[in-house]
Write a protein that holds these residues in place. Structure first.
Motif, PDB file in Angstrom:
ATOM      1  N   LEU A 192     -65.436 -84.227 -53.063  1.00  0.00           N
ATOM      2  CA  LEU A 192     -63.881 -83.793 -52.564  1.00  0.00           C
ATOM      3  C   LEU A 192     -63.866 -83.661 -51.081  1.00  0.00           C
ATOM      4  CD1 LEU A 192     -62.853 -81.709 -55.451  1.00  0.00           C
ATOM      5  CD2 LEU A 192     -62.450 -83.994 -55.233  1.00  0.00           C
ATOM      6  N   LEU A 193     -64.782 -82.832 -50.679  1.00  0.00           N
ATOM      7  CA  LEU A 193     -64.678 -82.351 -49.094  1.00  0.00           C
ATOM      8  C   LEU A 193     -65.081 -83.470 -48.330  1.00  0.00           C
ATOM      9  CD1 LEU A 193     -64.479 -80.120 -46.889  1.00  0.00           C
ATOM     10  CD2 LEU A 193     -66.979 -79.577 -47.395  1.00  0.00           C
ATOM     11  N   MET A 194     -66.000 -84.275 -48.715  1.00  0.00           N
ATOM     12  CA  MET A 194     -66.144 -85.650 -48.011  1.00  0.00           C
ATOM     13  C   MET A 194     -65.031 -86.576 -47.802  1.00  0.00           C
ATOM     14  SD  MET A 194     -69.975 -86.400 -49.456  1.00  0.00           S
ATOM     15  CE  MET A 194     -70.118 -88.073 -48.788  1.00  0.00           C
ATOM     16  N   LYS A 195     -64.273 -86.617 -48.824  1.00  0.00           N
ATOM     17  CA  LYS A 195     -62.795 -87.463 -48.543  1.00  0.00           C
ATOM     18  C   LYS A 195     -62.031 -86.655 -47.744  1.00  0.00           C
ATOM     19  CE  LYS A 195     -63.397 -89.751 -53.195  1.00  0.00           C
ATOM     20  NZ  LYS A 195     -63.020 -89.845 -54.622  1.00  0.00           N
ATOM     21  N   PHE A 196     -62.131 -85.484 -47.880  1.00  0.00           N
ATOM     22  CA  PHE A 196     -60.853 -84.932 -47.034  1.00  0.00           C
ATOM     23  C   PHE A 196     -61.362 -84.857 -45.502  1.00  0.00           C
ATOM     24  CE2 PHE A 196     -59.318 -80.906 -44.601  1.00  0.00           C
ATOM     25  CZ  PHE A 196     -58.406 -80.770 -45.241  1.00  0.00           C
ATOM     26  N   LEU A 197     -62.970 -84.815 -45.239  1.00  0.00           N
ATOM     27  CA  LEU A 197     -63.176 -85.033 -43.903  1.00  0.00           C
ATOM     28  C   LEU A 197     -63.046 -86.396 -43.211  1.00  0.00           C
ATOM     29  CD1 LEU A 197     -66.605 -83.040 -44.019  1.00  0.00           C
ATOM     30  CD2 LEU A 197     -64.412 -82.342 -42.902  1.00  0.00           C
ATOM     31  N   LYS A 198     -63.060 -87.360 -44.271  1.00  0.00           N
ATOM     32  CA  LYS A 198     -62.730 -88.884 -43.820  1.00  0.00           C
ATOM     33  C   LYS A 198     -61.280 -88.899 -43.356  1.00  0.00           C
ATOM     34  CE  LYS A 198     -62.976 -93.632 -45.626  1.00  0.00           C
ATOM     35  NZ  LYS A 198     -63.188 -94.490 -46.762  1.00  0.00           N
ATOM     36  N   ASN A 199     -60.411 -88.254 -44.149  1.00  0.00           N
ATOM     37  CA  ASN A 199     -59.216 -88.271 -43.779  1.00  0.00           C
ATOM     38  C   ASN A 199     -58.488 -87.458 -42.533  1.00  0.00           C
ATOM     39  OD1 ASN A 199     -58.023 -90.215 -45.687  1.00  0.00           O
ATOM     40  ND2 ASN A 199     -58.248 -88.662 -47.236  1.00  0.00           N
ATOM     41  N   ASN A 200     -59.298 -86.366 -42.527  1.00  0.00           N
ATOM     42  CA  ASN A 200     -58.735 -85.346 -41.355  1.00  0.00           C
ATOM     43  C   ASN A 200     -59.863 -84.947 -40.289  1.00  0.00           C
ATOM     44  OD1 ASN A 200     -56.108 -84.348 -42.664  1.00  0.00           O
ATOM     45  ND2 ASN A 200     -57.430 -84.404 -44.323  1.00  0.00           N
ATOM     46  N   GLY A 201     -60.995 -85.819 -40.393  1.00  0.00           N
ATOM     47  CA  GLY A 201     -62.087 -85.342 -39.400  1.00  0.00           C
ATOM     48  C   GLY A 201     -61.543 -85.491 -37.869  1.00  0.00           C
ATOM     49  N   ASN A 202     -60.806 -86.555 -37.550  1.00  0.00           N
ATOM     50  CA  ASN A 202     -60.442 -86.984 -36.326  1.00  0.00           C
ATOM     51  C   ASN A 202     -60.118 -86.057 -35.354  1.00  0.00           C
ATOM     52  OD1 ASN A 202     -61.565 -89.603 -36.216  1.00  0.00           O
ATOM     53  ND2 ASN A 202     -59.793 -90.398 -37.037  1.00  0.00           N
ATOM     54  N   SER A 203     -59.275 -85.026 -36.038  1.00  0.00           N
ATOM     55  CA  SER A 203     -58.477 -83.916 -35.208  1.00  0.00           C
ATOM     56  C   SER A 203     -59.306 -82.633 -35.264  1.00  0.00           C
ATOM     57  CB  SER A 203     -57.212 -83.670 -35.811  1.00  0.00           C
ATOM     58  OG  SER A 203     -56.991 -83.263 -37.121  1.00  0.00           O
ATOM     59  N   LEU A 204     -60.433 -82.643 -36.257  1.00  0.00           N
ATOM     60  CA  LEU A 204     -60.954 -81.080 -36.324  1.00  0.00           C
ATOM     61  C   LEU A 204     -61.946 -80.793 -35.101  1.00  0.00           C
ATOM     62  CD1 LEU A 204     -62.134 -81.356 -40.063  1.00  0.00           C
ATOM     63  CD2 LEU A 204     -60.457 -79.786 -38.953  1.00  0.00           C
ATOM     64  N   LYS A 205     -61.842 -79.743 -34.612  1.00  0.00           N
ATOM     65  CA  LYS A 205     -62.515 -78.937 -33.583  1.00  0.00           C
ATOM     66  C   LYS A 205     -63.508 -77.823 -34.075  1.00  0.00           C
ATOM     67  CE  LYS A 205     -59.012 -80.110 -30.006  1.00  0.00           C
ATOM     68  NZ  LYS A 205     -58.276 -79.637 -28.835  1.00  0.00           N
ATOM     69  N   GLU A 206     -63.043 -77.438 -35.177  1.00  0.00           N
ATOM     70  CA  GLU A 206     -64.086 -76.454 -35.405  1.00  0.00           C
ATOM     71  C   GLU A 206     -64.192 -76.475 -37.354  1.00  0.00           C
ATOM     72  OE1 GLU A 206     -62.731 -72.374 -34.412  1.00  0.00           O
ATOM     73  OE2 GLU A 206     -62.216 -73.007 -32.582  1.00  0.00           O
ATOM     74  N   ILE A 207     -65.425 -76.387 -37.580  1.00  0.00           N
ATOM     75  CA  ILE A 207     -65.494 -76.333 -38.899  1.00  0.00           C
ATOM     76  C   ILE A 207     -66.753 -75.157 -39.222  1.00  0.00           C
ATOM     77  CG2 ILE A 207     -66.850 -77.857 -40.643  1.00  0.00           C
ATOM     78  CD1 ILE A 207     -65.962 -80.234 -39.495  1.00  0.00           C
ATOM     79  N   TYR A 208     -66.557 -74.501 -40.439  1.00  0.00           N
ATOM     80  CA  TYR A 208     -67.369 -73.298 -40.807  1.00  0.00           C
ATOM     81  C   TYR A 208     -67.682 -73.699 -42.335  1.00  0.00           C
ATOM     82  CZ  TYR A 208     -65.437 -71.572 -36.381  1.00  0.00           C
ATOM     83  OH  TYR A 208     -65.083 -71.291 -35.069  1.00  0.00           O
ATOM     84  N   LEU A 209     -68.988 -74.058 -42.548  1.00  0.00           N
ATOM     85  CA  LEU A 209     -69.323 -74.015 -43.842  1.00  0.00           C
ATOM     86  C   LEU A 209     -70.503 -72.940 -44.128  1.00  0.00           C
ATOM     87  CD1 LEU A 209     -69.597 -78.034 -44.381  1.00  0.00           C
ATOM     88  CD2 LEU A 209     -67.551 -76.582 -45.069  1.00  0.00           C
ATOM     89  N   PHE A 210     -70.144 -71.767 -44.307  1.00  0.00           N
ATOM     90  CA  PHE A 210     -71.312 -70.952 -44.270  1.00  0.00           C
ATOM     91  C   PHE A 210     -71.094 -69.660 -45.075  1.00  0.00           C
ATOM     92  CE2 PHE A 210     -75.448 -69.578 -42.426  1.00  0.00           C
ATOM     93  CZ  PHE A 210     -75.647 -70.513 -41.697  1.00  0.00           C
ATOM     94  N   GLU A 211     -71.977 -68.782 -44.722  1.00  0.00           N
ATOM     95  CA  GLU A 211     -72.084 -67.331 -45.366  1.00  0.00           C
ATOM     96  C   GLU A 211     -72.616 -67.380 -46.793  1.00  0.00           C
ATOM     97  OE1 GLU A 211     -71.823 -65.704 -42.962  1.00  0.00           O
ATOM     98  OE2 GLU A 211     -70.365 -66.894 -41.878  1.00  0.00           O
ATOM     99  N   LYS A 212     -71.912 -67.227 -47.773  1.00  0.00           N
ATOM    100  CA  LYS A 212     -72.598 -66.580 -49.098  1.00  0.00           C
ATOM    101  C   LYS A 212     -73.489 -67.950 -49.781  1.00  0.00           C
ATOM    102  CE  LYS A 212     -71.490 -63.801 -53.136  1.00  0.00           C
ATOM    103  NZ  LYS A 212     -70.590 -63.176 -53.820  1.00  0.00           N
ATOM    104  N   TYR A 213     -72.898 -68.972 -49.799  1.00  0.00           N
ATOM    105  CA  TYR A 213     -73.330 -70.191 -50.573  1.00  0.00           C
ATOM    106  C   TYR A 213     -73.951 -71.408 -49.851  1.00  0.00           C
ATOM    107  CZ  TYR A 213     -70.734 -67.454 -54.031  1.00  0.00           C
ATOM    108  OH  TYR A 213     -70.208 -66.678 -54.935  1.00  0.00           O
ATOM    109  N   ILE A 214     -74.755 -70.752 -48.842  1.00  0.00           N
ATOM    110  CA  ILE A 214     -75.307 -72.061 -47.998  1.00  0.00           C
ATOM    111  C   ILE A 214     -76.147 -72.954 -48.835  1.00  0.00           C
ATOM    112  CG2 ILE A 214     -74.950 -70.935 -45.655  1.00  0.00           C
ATOM    113  CD1 ILE A 214     -77.464 -69.926 -45.778  1.00  0.00           C
ATOM    114  N   ASN A 215     -76.956 -72.340 -49.689  1.00  0.00           N
ATOM    115  CA  ASN A 215     -77.787 -73.151 -50.498  1.00  0.00           C
ATOM    116  C   ASN A 215     -77.218 -74.262 -51.152  1.00  0.00           C
ATOM    117  OD1 ASN A 215     -80.401 -71.736 -50.174  1.00  0.00           O
ATOM    118  ND2 ASN A 215     -80.078 -70.319 -51.476  1.00  0.00           N
ATOM    119  N   ASN A 216     -75.889 -74.300 -51.342  1.00  0.00           N
ATOM    120  CA  ASN A 216     -75.254 -75.382 -51.970  1.00  0.00           C
ATOM    121  C   ASN A 216     -74.807 -76.450 -50.712  1.00  0.00           C
ATOM    122  OD1 ASN A 216     -75.506 -73.933 -54.165  1.00  0.00           O
ATOM    123  ND2 ASN A 216     -73.448 -72.806 -53.919  1.00  0.00           N
ATOM    124  N   ILE A 217     -74.934 -76.528 -49.678  1.00  0.00           N
ATOM    125  CA  ILE A 217     -74.401 -77.281 -48.648  1.00  0.00           C
ATOM    126  C   ILE A 217     -75.242 -78.581 -48.896  1.00  0.00           C
ATOM    127  CG2 ILE A 217     -74.246 -77.708 -46.351  1.00  0.00           C
ATOM    128  CD1 ILE A 217     -73.674 -74.940 -45.679  1.00  0.00           C
TER     129      ILE A 217
END
Length: 271
Positions: free
Chosen positions: A89-114
């Motif tokens: 789901l996140l990959m599809k979201f990034l495909k559609n919206n990644g061109n404008s993104l300047k900051e992405i935070y995928l962190f903190e509690k569940y980083i083992n799941n990245i």
């Protein structure tokens, strides 16, 4: 009418959100109670620039399916503080919206799941990224290289170090070799891991950074009071040496709550 008050509260929240003007530019969602609640109301906010989601459980992202195909042309900041959606789901979201993104935070509690596929999707779909916070497993150094090569505008990167994740020397050397713009490096020591980099390796990195052309002042941040980087006498002397030389613009040690542990005497260069 359902009897569960939590479900009713969420339903009321959805109704309230639908009444907001479509000019909303910043949205923060809290909680994430597992249910089949739709997030379709977010699709009304075409001017959205920042989406921050503080869901405690991945199950709270059931409604994220409503967003995977939606384009937010002005979205610049995507921040998942705790859990985050399923990889596909996140990959599809990034495909559609990644061109404008300047900051992405995928962190903190569940980083083992990245999932590594998420990091590769960031490299593929987010070319103008300035700030990134993520975790990369210790056998995926090539992924960091791909990110740095693809996201040439990156200025700040936060990565987890030790144990399951990349070794600090790998991170530092790879950033120096593959990035032209990064000037802030944040090393996060997950679950009280200790610093593994040797004093001579640390000095070698700073010396090589000093000789970069064009030169770049470095901000180095260490997250977690138990990591021991500044407590090591030899490493402390090396850090102070390169602060005086102006190679390190700023050095900070933070705990997991993002508080400066050495705030009374912040370490900065003379200029």
């Amino acid at each position: 009418m359902r009897d569960d008050p939590q479900i009713n509260d969420i339903d009321n929240l959805n109704l309230s959100m639908k009444k907001l003007p479509n000019t909303v530019i910043s949205l923060i969602l809290l909680g994430g109670i597992p249910c089949n609640t739709s997030l379709s109301f977010i699709t009304n906010f075409k001017d959205l620039q920042e989406l921050k989601i503080e869901y405690l459980h991945a199950e709270g992202f059931i409604g994220f399916e409503d967003l995977q195909h939606i384009i937010f042309p002005k979205l610049q900041i995507l921040n998942f503080v705790y859990a985050f959606p399923k990889s596909e789901l996140l990959m599809k979201f990034l495909k559609n919206n990644g061109n404008s993104l300047k900051e992405i935070y995928l962190f903190e509690k569940y980083i083992n799941n990245i999932d590594n596929s998420i990091n590769l999707a960031i490299a593929k779909f987010c070319p103008v990224l300035r700030k990134l916070s993520t975790a990369i497993k210790n056998n995926k150094l090539e992924t960091l290289k791909i990110i740095l090569d693809s996201c040439q505008y990156l200025e700040s990167i936060k990565v987890c170090c030790g144990s399951l994740f990349l070794y600090e020397k790998e991170v530092l050397d790879t950033i120096m070799e593959y990035s032209k713009n990064i000037h802030e490096i944040i090393l996060d020591y997950y679950e009280y891991l200790k610093v593994e980099i040797l004093p001579e390796e640390l000095e070698s990195f700073f010396l090589n950074w000093k000789n970069l052309i064009p030169q770049r002042s470095l901000s180095l941040v260490v997250v977690d009071s138990f990591s021991g980087l500044y407590e090591d006498v030899r490493k402390r002397k090396i850090i102070k040496k390169y602060i005086k030389l102006g190679v390190i613009k700023e050095f900070k040690v933070k705990d997991l709550s993002d508080e400066d542990l050495y705030a009374p005497h912040r370490f900065k260069s003379a200029y």
